[in-house]
Design a protein around this motif. Structure first.
Motif: not given
Ligand code: BGC
Ligand code: CA
Length: 350
Positions: A63-64, A308-309, A311-312, A77, A60-61, A67, A75, A305
């Protein structure tokens, strides 16, 4: 201008521009509320001390960060550890909500507490994503802004059983050590009450019995997803059953590796067929070393992924169904696959 000065000037230009922009009365330059281009996501883990969960967070870290670069936003987190205590986790959720986080991702300690979390988030008007530890459907549907991201436990249990079925069908004598035509197995279970433990336990064995293989359960016990606990348990089984154990089904890779640890510590000759679920990095290494027979991918990367997607999308007001593949308006189901020595290279990082 000399080349050096030009280089230096072009390097400084962005910060000079930034400094100039800061003179304008814009939000985001020093103090004040977070600018609108920052998405703040609170991630509450049931425990940080879990190999699979730690790998979801790591992904996640990364991917963020990707992004941030791709979407040109910040982002933010924030990850907290629930230390396996639901009261602690509820306090952490309260704190995220009080601080105005945009989205919450919750890996719930106790799935029966989900309704409380849903109500808190709904009251604060904050979208909520549960992951990995699945609340009951009724709780997910309590509010429109609630989602679950996970892997179908029945499906990956079935695939785990088929790993063993394939080995049995290809060369029964390699699995059936005592040659009685019956598959003697032991089962290492994850936490009691966890949907992945319940369903993997049931469906792994069902894949064999459905195919007409006769099985005999020698032993089963919970080792709470934990390598050390599994190792202690299997050490006892070894004393009791020795090489009668032909297969060890383990609800996850950490416990499967614990079983292998116990066999090695006891100097117990040939390993039985040991299978796990997750495809964690240490499990892939063990497959490469010819110790763990196989596993089923629990897609930590895909899970990260999707979080993150989603959440965005929830933060920006985009339709979530455009960002992730959404079922029944609430669920994101990740694909899963078997992993053995044959296709191991597809999973090892290049
Ligand atoms: C994983 C386990 C993990 C558990 C935590 C399961 O899906 O397979 O490795 O410990 O989730 O909730
Ligand atoms: Ca046998």
């Amino acid at each position: 201008m000399s080349q050096t000065i030009k280089n230096c000037f072009s390097r400084l230009l962005p910060s000079m521009l930034a400094a100039a922009l800061c003179l304008l009365p814009l939000a985001g330059c020093g103090g004040g509320p977070e600018p609108r281009d920052t998405v703040r996501v609170g991630v509450a883990l049931y425990t940080q001390d879990d190999t699979f969960i730690a790998s979801v967070v790591q992904n996640m870290e990364r991917t963020a960060q990707e992004t941030e670069t791709d979407a040109g936003i910040k982002f933010n987190l924030s990850v907290v550890d629930g230390r396996n205590n639901q009261t602690t986790q509820l306090e952490q959720v309260d704190r995220f909500l009080a601080r105005g986080y945009d989205v919450l991702c919750v890996n719930i300690v106790d799935r029966t507490a989900a309704a409380v979390v849903v109500d808190k988030a709904q009251e604060a008007g904050v979208p909520l994503i549960f992951f990995n530890r699945q609340p009951v459907d009724e709780d997910i549907r309590r509010s429109e802004q609630v989602y679950y991201i996970g892997v179908d436990a029945q499906g990956n249990g079935t695939l785990q059983g088929r790993l063993v079925l394939d080995a049995w069908e290809q060369d029964p004598s390699a699995v059936d050590r005592n040659g009685d035509g019956v598959l003697q197995y032991a089962m290492l279970e994850g936490e009691p009450g966890h949907q992945d433990a319940l369903l993997r336990t049931e469906y792994s064995v069902k894949a064999l019995t459905d195919a007409g293989v006769e099985v005999e359960k020698l032993a089963s016990a919970t080792a709470n997803w934990n390598r050390g606990q599994a190792s202690s348990r299997v050490a006892l089984w070894l004393e009791e059953f020795g090489d009668q154990i032909e297969v060890i089904f383990s609800n996850n890779d950490d416990m499967a590796l614990g079983a292998i640890d116990a066999f090695k510590a006891a100097g117990a000759g040939q390993l039985p067929l040991v299978v796990g679920v997750d495809a964690t990095a240490p499990a892939l290494e063990s497959i490469a070393a010819g110790e763990l027979y196989g596993t089923v991918l629990n897609d930590a990367d895909g899970m990260a992924q999707a979080m993150v997607d989603l959440s965005l999308a929830l933060w920006s007001g985009e339709d979530p169904a455009d960002a992730v593949s959404l079922e029944d308006g609430h669920y994101v189901w990740l694909p899963y696959r078997q992993v053995t020595q044959e296709n191991l290279s597809d999973f090892l990082e290049t």
